[in-house]
Design an enzyme around this catalytic site. Sequence first.
Site, mmCIF file in Angstrom:
data_model
loop_
_atom_site.group_PDB
_atom_site.id
_atom_site.type_symbol
_atom_site.label_atom_id
_atom_site.label_comp_id
_atom_site.label_asym_id
_atom_site.label_seq_id
_atom_site.Cartn_x
_atom_site.Cartn_y
_atom_site.Cartn_z
ATOM 1 N N SER A 3 0.832 -1.193 0.000
ATOM 2 C CA SER A 3 0.000 0.000 0.000
ATOM 3 C C SER A 3 0.879 1.261 0.000
ATOM 4 O O SER A 3 1.684 1.451 -0.902
ATOM 5 C CB SER A 3 -0.969 -0.040 1.184
ATOM 6 O OG SER A 3 -1.975 0.940 1.039
ATOM 7 N N ASP B 70 -0.045 -4.060 -4.111
ATOM 8 C CA ASP B 70 -1.176 -3.155 -4.323
ATOM 9 C C ASP B 70 -0.803 -1.736 -3.888
ATOM 10 O O ASP B 70 -1.344 -1.202 -2.904
ATOM 11 C CB ASP B 70 -2.429 -3.626 -3.576
ATOM 12 C CG ASP B 70 -3.708 -3.176 -4.297
ATOM 13 O OD1 ASP B 70 -3.686 -3.056 -5.526
ATOM 14 O OD2 ASP B 70 -4.731 -2.942 -3.618
ATOM 15 N N HIS C 42 -7.525 -5.467 -1.164
ATOM 16 C CA HIS C 42 -6.242 -4.792 -0.975
ATOM 17 C C HIS C 42 -5.241 -5.738 -0.303
ATOM 18 O O HIS C 42 -4.109 -5.890 -0.772
ATOM 19 C CB HIS C 42 -6.501 -3.563 -0.099
ATOM 20 C CG HIS C 42 -5.437 -2.520 -0.134
ATOM 21 N ND1 HIS C 42 -4.788 -2.118 -1.276
ATOM 22 C CD2 HIS C 42 -4.920 -1.744 0.881
ATOM 23 C CE1 HIS C 42 -3.924 -1.157 -0.989
ATOM 24 N NE2 HIS C 42 -3.972 -0.928 0.315
#
Length: 326
Positions: free
Chosen positions: A177, A201, A264
Amino acid sequence: MKTALLFLLSLTAALAVPLEERKYSRYVQYTDDDGVHTIDLEAEPDMALLEEVTRNPENNQYILFTRRNPISGQTLVMNNAQSITSSNFNPAVPTVVIAHGWLSNQNTEPNPTIRAAYLSKSDVNIITVDWRSLASSGYTTAVLGVPAVGRGVGQFLTFLNQVTGAPFNRMHLIGFSLGAHVVGNAGREIGGRAARVTGLDPAGPLWSYNSNRLQASDGIYTESIHTDGGSVGGLGIGSAITDVDFFPNGGNSQPGCVTNMCNHNRAWRLFAATVTYNHLVGRQCTTTTQITWNTCRGDSFPMGNDDLNKRGSGMYRMDTARTYPY
């Protein structure tokens, strides 16, 4: 002080992209085990915290795990050579650096899962970057501070190289992230000399037009695994940004998931599984339409894994199962 202020002003410009030019509205909602959360993409950043992060990027913590200490980490300290030479760090084996995402720390996922996958597979140094002082702030503040945190990581890796001789081309930087952009900036700081940089991601909100995001030149080989890049409210960036970009199940939603956070998180779960099994193989795609409709017919290429010498380019899709090892 003047240099820090100028840097903060340049970072603030990254938030100036009109909202209508992005795929996100002002408020982004996501759901996790604690309920529904809302991110305000126009919230005022904490400038005092950003000034501190910019002035002192060495405030990151670095925790070492090896097969000699797989559970209890050893703290490595920037500019303290003894903290490194007296630890279990072994410059003769590869070094894997893991950076967590927003609202996380060294003890939260994906750190434990990826660490266990590597240490079960091979003899490596695992260094967990704990950047919680910034990661625990508001999202807009965290976004603006990511470049400074990443530079700090790169400076630490330079120090590690100087103290131990551990070569940059035996280092694999992995981030989830916001952490994906942290390791991108770390790789940039060391001149793109890391063997691999992997974004799990990479965060999407406020990054689509952000020059500080993870990019192909940040390592000798860079890759991203996109699992929540939906056109409306996806938490991941969703577009090709590195040498190789993988789009499992199309890259927008994942089997068995009903929330953005589940999608995610699937990126680091898939990656950890590939470290163990190296079993997820994509087919190269020439367009995003092929990714969407699962009509990719190009060459095969493995997603993830722990191969330091991995090389490739392009976009790839594969379908996975709902549960581990996917």
